[in-house]
Design an enzyme around this catalytic site. Structure first.
Site, PDB file in Angstrom:
ATOM      1  N   ARG A 515      21.663 -36.527  38.059  1.00 45.50           N
ATOM      2  CA  ARG A 515      20.777 -36.659  39.224  1.00 45.50           C
ATOM      3  C   ARG A 515      21.315 -35.881  40.413  1.00 45.50           C
ATOM      4  O   ARG A 515      22.501 -35.980  40.750  1.00 45.50           O
ATOM      5  CB  ARG A 515      20.622 -38.127  39.619  1.00 45.50           C
ATOM      6  CG  ARG A 515      19.981 -38.964  38.554  1.00 45.50           C
ATOM      7  CD  ARG A 515      18.499 -38.689  38.480  1.00 45.50           C
ATOM      8  NE  ARG A 515      17.877 -39.424  37.386  1.00 45.50           N
ATOM      9  CZ  ARG A 515      16.578 -39.422  37.162  1.00 45.50           C
ATOM     10  NH1 ARG A 515      15.757 -38.717  37.917  1.00 45.50           N
ATOM     11  NH2 ARG A 515      16.078 -40.085  36.147  1.00 45.50           N
ATOM     12  N   HIS A 694      19.049 -49.724  37.048  1.00 45.79           N
ATOM     13  CA  HIS A 694      19.771 -48.512  36.671  1.00 45.79           C
ATOM     14  C   HIS A 694      19.784 -48.284  35.175  1.00 45.79           C
ATOM     15  O   HIS A 694      20.255 -47.253  34.707  1.00 45.79           O
ATOM     16  CB  HIS A 694      21.205 -48.588  37.208  1.00 45.79           C
ATOM     17  CG  HIS A 694      21.231 -48.719  38.708  1.00 45.79           C
ATOM     18  ND1 HIS A 694      21.306 -49.927  39.336  1.00 45.79           N
ATOM     19  CD2 HIS A 694      21.125 -47.798  39.676  1.00 45.79           C
ATOM     20  CE1 HIS A 694      21.270 -49.749  40.641  1.00 45.79           C
ATOM     21  NE2 HIS A 694      21.150 -48.462  40.875  1.00 45.79           N
TER      22      HIS A 694
HETATM   23  C1  LIG Z   1      19.030 -43.662  46.165  1.00 44.69           C
HETATM   24  N1  LIG Z   1      19.901 -42.529  46.069  1.00 44.69           N
HETATM   25  C2  LIG Z   1      19.721 -41.406  46.810  1.00 44.69           C
HETATM   26  C3  LIG Z   1      20.848 -40.795  47.389  1.00 44.69           C
HETATM   27  N2  LIG Z   1      20.710 -39.698  48.130  1.00 44.69           N
HETATM   28  C4  LIG Z   1      19.487 -39.196  48.337  1.00 44.69           C
HETATM   29  N3  LIG Z   1      19.352 -38.118  49.103  1.00 44.69           N
HETATM   30  N4  LIG Z   1      18.381 -39.738  47.792  1.00 44.69           N
HETATM   31  C5  LIG Z   1      18.458 -40.839  47.019  1.00 44.69           C
HETATM   32  O1  LIG Z   1      17.431 -41.321  46.532  1.00 44.69           O
HETATM   33  N5  LIG Z   1      22.054 -41.326  47.212  1.00 44.69           N
HETATM   34  C6  LIG Z   1      22.243 -42.558  46.533  1.00 44.69           C
HETATM   35  C7  LIG Z   1      21.228 -42.726  45.493  1.00 44.69           C
HETATM   36  C8  LIG Z   1      21.446 -41.744  44.391  1.00 44.69           C
HETATM   37  N6  LIG Z   1      20.398 -41.841  43.496  1.00 44.69           N
HETATM   38  C9  LIG Z   1      19.570 -40.849  43.123  1.00 44.69           C
HETATM   39  C10 LIG Z   1      18.585 -41.233  42.253  1.00 44.69           C
HETATM   40  C11 LIG Z   1      17.697 -40.294  41.776  1.00 44.69           C
HETATM   41  C12 LIG Z   1      17.828 -38.980  42.174  1.00 44.69           C
HETATM   42  C13 LIG Z   1      16.885 -38.034  41.582  1.00 44.69           C
HETATM   43  O2  LIG Z   1      16.108 -38.443  40.775  1.00 44.69           O
HETATM   44  N7  LIG Z   1      16.925 -36.753  41.901  1.00 44.69           N
HETATM   45  C14 LIG Z   1      16.006 -35.838  41.280  1.00 44.69           C
HETATM   46  C15 LIG Z   1      15.533 -34.801  42.260  1.00 44.69           C
HETATM   47  C16 LIG Z   1      14.611 -35.374  43.281  1.00 44.69           C
HETATM   48  C17 LIG Z   1      13.841 -34.259  43.940  1.00 44.69           C
HETATM   49  O3  LIG Z   1      14.303 -33.692  44.894  1.00 44.69           O
HETATM   50  N8  LIG Z   1      12.720 -33.923  43.390  1.00 44.69           N
HETATM   51  C18 LIG Z   1      11.911 -32.789  43.842  1.00 44.69           C
HETATM   52  C19 LIG Z   1      12.124 -31.577  42.935  1.00 44.69           C
HETATM   53  C20 LIG Z   1      11.965 -31.975  41.505  1.00 44.69           C
HETATM   54  C21 LIG Z   1      12.188 -30.852  40.513  1.00 44.69           C
HETATM   55  O4  LIG Z   1      13.270 -30.716  39.966  1.00 44.69           O
HETATM   56  N9  LIG Z   1      11.128 -30.075  40.248  1.00 44.69           N
HETATM   57  C22 LIG Z   1      11.164 -29.088  39.229  1.00 44.69           C
HETATM   58  C23 LIG Z   1       9.747 -28.881  38.718  1.00 44.69           C
HETATM   59  C24 LIG Z   1       9.193 -30.171  38.160  1.00 44.69           C
HETATM   60  C25 LIG Z   1       9.859 -30.625  36.884  1.00 44.69           C
HETATM   61  O5  LIG Z   1      10.068 -29.824  35.969  1.00 44.69           O
HETATM   62  O6  LIG Z   1      10.149 -31.834  36.773  1.00 44.69           O
HETATM   63  C26 LIG Z   1      11.723 -27.807  39.810  1.00 44.69           C
HETATM   64  O7  LIG Z   1      11.662 -27.645  41.046  1.00 44.69           O
HETATM   65  O8  LIG Z   1      12.255 -27.032  39.037  1.00 44.69           O
HETATM   66  C27 LIG Z   1      10.459 -33.179  43.838  1.00 44.69           C
HETATM   67  O9  LIG Z   1      10.134 -34.264  43.342  1.00 44.69           O
HETATM   68  O10 LIG Z   1       9.667 -32.421  44.377  1.00 44.69           O
HETATM   69  C28 LIG Z   1      16.676 -35.160  40.108  1.00 44.69           C
HETATM   70  O11 LIG Z   1      15.912 -34.681  39.251  1.00 44.69           O
HETATM   71  O12 LIG Z   1      17.900 -35.089  40.015  1.00 44.69           O
HETATM   72  C29 LIG Z   1      18.806 -38.595  43.030  1.00 44.69           C
HETATM   73  C30 LIG Z   1      19.712 -39.553  43.527  1.00 44.69           C
END
Ligand SMILES: CN1c2c(nc(N)[nH]c2=O)NC[C@@H]1CNc1ccc(C(=O)N[C@@H](CCC(=O)N[C@@H](CCC(=O)N[C@@H](CCC(=O)O)C(=O)O)C(=O)O)C(=O)O)cc1
Ligand SMILES: N[C@@H](CCS)C(=O)O
Ligand SMILES: [Zn+2]
Length: 751
Positions: A515, A694
């Protein structure tokens, strides 16, 4: 005699410049990539990283900083300390991932914050039955791989003291440092093995020593490094400290036979401390002058002055990042939306490595040899210092005029809210997010690339909201949420809409396992040009008669998960963000939203590592929450949500937040948090998480009932809320529905 190096970093990012490792690991978990293909992705990433570091000019390169999930878990594997419950799992890789993530039958290790960063490590469990044994295969393999590529490799391992201090004693274990003598011989054996494999230096990370430590813990560190430095065949030892000042541990470590010590010189006071420890005059000091956990371009003149002031105190000197570059994005290359002058103020991972080598060159060949780099850095600094966005007179005037944070006493608010909300006892709710499906993320990606327009995006998100509202009504939840589909991340979403913040397009940083997050950059004074969430909440509320909770992220969490200003106090930025959130709560209320939740999951995380700094932090943290939440009427219910932490140390602050309802992670700590809250007289609404989100496991009705019964022993039914531990964004739709149905059924039966 070891050969001293001059330019290094303490570690590097490993998720891949385009999150290659995340994608490969997730494909492996999904069964669409086999172990050999995963290993091939990993090897390529390692090789690319090392080649880039060597090409940039580092003469010592950290290795064994790669990890499939987490380096503390890797250390547990190295010491044969995986819990008994995963031992039966056949493949080594699957055993490792089971310890990290759990599966249908096995609970994972707990996860918690890596010091005060937004990286999370897995907490090793040590029981009286744990028999430590050395498994150096991973570190040896990476060392050999690097040496085969002619990389001047320096293996990195988590040190014995930090390993034990970060682990959890289970099954009645005595204090874990009592087990030091069991693991020191293994570290000794490891050192000899590494020396035999050609390592000239080994980096042993002991960041736990920069926090408050008892004399007996410091004595343990002395014993450990006296013992390890006495090993006859071994590499030179670089003991790495970072994130803070070693304080009383500094002279103690300097008195041992280690050859090198890394010091985080971005922390105020550390330079002065080095000067008063004579034993450092015989050590190789690795000077962490380039901030490894923030993204500002280094003031090279100041760094050179710091290095010059160390000359007399250190034996020899190397230039370094202050900590591993795990905590910053790979590179500014490709960040086309970040333009000058802001761009010129920044340095991500690759740019920081370049700064290290410029400084090392200045030390070796004189400052004239890097005069153009110094000029560029000076110009950038000056442009940043004088940029008007750093000072917004209107915001400052508003704060200086004073903001009232008083609310009517809680009991009166409770009565007003009971009338307006008319909820059953043991109200059921969720924490905010519902699964962030591929469909949702692809819609956002399509908006970014122009494949769909804003109208189409809004209509797709509204359709997601409608589905989530319908699902909640079908399940029978009492307080609904809109599900947060429109949020890429709970911090980035707000930062993208607030003035004073910049977002990156590829600035990914590992948060835990696979993540990642893209921490926004807070560079100026903060204001809210327009409402940020009202349309979504209003839309959700229009679909149901049940109350829909407005959902905001609090100022402390926005700061904790951003790269913050280094030119102004955090407290000031917190107050500015708080004003923006306050305005949002008032707008939500005006739009007919009856409950607003302001999440502060990072409240504990920003707690300073040294207790002398705690009171001042908690004061501004609590005040900024109260600025955010005190602008609404008595009958608008304020919720907050806390997770990802042990709350013992901030329990009084939770009371001071004065939120009408606090939902708090408790499923994994078995409701102990309720006793802690009772002990400080907390008497407001509380929703201890009744199941752990989780893990993909669906909790049974019986299990949840048992959790609730345990909660009811500590909290009267009138104050108890029923909710999961945290948001559901990382879970699958099917398991969410089943889990929530069981939760609602358990609450109904108890009523
Ligand atoms: C609650 N938590 C968080 C923390 N810090 C944060 N800044 N945010 C938090 O929520 N710290 C403590 C905890 C840590 N926990 C987590 C839990 C989950 C994630 C997570 O799921 N991260 C995602 C990315 C989230 C994001 O930014 N999404 C964007 C881009 C998504 C993406 O990758 N898109 C693709 C295309 C689509 C696809 O193929 O799926 C791309 O761009 O290539 C969005 O939704 O637009 C992760 O995937 O890791 C993080 C911390
Ligand atoms: N409202 C957020 C809080 C996560 S800590 C969510 O539900 O994801
Ligand atoms: Zn949470």
């Amino acid at each position: 005699m070891s050969i001293e190096f001059t330019a290094t970093v303490l570690g590097s990012a490993r998720i891949g410049p385009n999150r290659e490792l995340k994608k490969a690991v997730e494909s492996y978990w999904a069964g669409t990539l086999d172990a050999a293909a995963l290993e091939s992705v990993a090897r390529t990433l390692r090789e690319n990283t090392w080649r880039e570091l060597v090409a940039a000019g580092l003469d010592s390169v950290p290795v064994n900083t790669f990890s499939y999930y987490d380096h503390v878990l890797d250390t547990a594997v190295m010491l044969g300390a995986l819990p008994e419950r995963v031992q039966g799992i056949g493949s080594e890789l699957d055993r490792y991932f089971a310890a990290a993530r759990g599966n249908e039958t096995v609970a994972p290790l707990e996860m918690t914050k890596w010091f005060d960063t937004n990286y999370h490590y897995l907490v090793p469990e040590i029981s009286p039955a744990t028999t430590f044994s050395l498994h150096p295969e991973k570190v040896l393999a990476e060392l050999e791989e690097a040496r085969a590529l002619d990389v001047p490799a320096r293996p990195v391992v988590v040190g014995p003291v930090t390993f034990l201090l970060l682990s959890k004693a289970v099954g009645g274990s005595a204090p874990l440092l009592d087990r030091l003598d069991e693991i020191l011989p293994l570290y000794a054996e490891l050192l000899t093995t590494l020396a035999d494999a050609g390592a000239e230096w080994v980096q042993i990370d002991e960041p736990a020593l920069v926090a408050d430590r008892t004399q007996s813990e410091i004595d343990c560190a002395k014993r450990a490094y006296d013992f390890l430095s006495a090993v006859s065949t071994r590499p030179a030892i670089l003991l790495a400290s970072y994130f803070g000042d070693l304080g009383a541990a500094l002279p103690v470590l300097a008195s041992t036979g280690i050859e090198g010590l890394s010091i985080d010189l971005t922390v105020p006071g550390t330079v002065e401390h080095v000067a008063v420890v004579p034993a450092l005059a015989s050590k190789h000091i690795v000077a962490g002058v380039v901030d490894g956990r923030n993204i500002w371009r280094t003031d090279l003149d100041r760094a050179l002055a710091t290095l010059a002031s160390l000359m007399g105190s250190a034996g020899t000197l190397a230039v370094s990042s202050s900590c591993s570059l795990l905590h910053v994005p790979y590179t500014l290359d490709g960040e086309t939306d970040i333009v000058d002058p802001l761009r010129s103020w920044l340095a991500f991972g690759a740019e920081k490595v370049a700064e290290v080598t410029v400084l090392a060159r200045a030390l070796r060949d004189g400052t004239e040899s890097v005069s153009s780099e110094l000029d560029q850095a000076r110009a950038a600094l000056e442009s940043r210092r004088t940029d008007p966005r750093l000072h917004d007179a209107a915001i400052r005037a508003r704060l200086e005029a004073g903001v009232s944070v008083d609310r009517t006493p809680a009991e009166e608010r409770r009565r007003a809210q009971a009338v307006r909300l008319d909820l059953p006892s043991l109200p059921t709710t969720t924490i905010g997010s519902y699964p962030q499906t591929t469909q949702i993320r692809l819609a956002r990606a399509a908006l970014r690339t122009g494949q769909i327009d804003e109208t189409e995006y809004v209509s797709r998100m509204q359709s997601e909201i409608a589905d989530v509202v319908a699902l909640q009504e079908k399940i029978g939840l009492d307080v609904l949420v809109h599900g947060e589909p429109e949020r890429n991340d709970m911090v980035q979403y707000f930062a993208e809409q607030l003035s004073g913040f910049a977002a990156t397009s590829n600035g990914w940083v590992q948060s835990y396992g696979s993540r990642c997050v893209r921490p926004p950059i807070l560079y100026g004074d903060v204001s809210r040009p327009k409402p940020m969430t009202v349309n979504w909440s209003e839309y959700a509320q229009s679909l149901t008669g049940k109350p829909v909770k407005g959902m905001l992220t609090g100022p402390v969490t926005i700061l904790a998960w951003s790269f913050v200003r280094d030119d102004r106090p955090l407290a000031e930025s917190a107050a500015q963000i708080a004003l923006a959130i306050r305005d949002e709560t008032i707008d939500l209320e005006e739009a007919g939203i009856r409950i607003v939740q302001v999440d502060e999951p990072a409240l504990r995380e920003l707690l300073p590592l040294r207790s002398k700094d705690t009171a001042a932090y908690l004061e501004w943290a609590v005040r900024s929450f109260k600025i955010s939440t005190s602008g609404v009427s008595d009958d608008t219910q304020i919720h907050t949500h806390l997770c990802y932490s042990e709350f013992g140390e901030i329990i009084d602050a939770i009371v001071d937040l004065d939120a009408d309802v606090t939902s708090i992670e408790a499923a994994r700590s078995h409701m102990e948090v309720l006793d802690d809250l009772n002990s400080v007289g907390f008497d407001l609404g509380v929703g201890p998480g009744v199941y752990d989100i989780h893990s993909p496991r669906v909790p049974s009705v019986d299990e949840i009932t048992e959790s609730l019964r345990a909660a009811l022993k500590a909290v009267p039914a009138e104050r108890l809320w029923v909710n999961p531990d945290c948001g559901l964004k990382t879970r699958g739709a099917a398991e969410v529905e089943r889990s929530l149905r069981n939760m609602v059924q358990a609450a109904a039966a108890l009523r």
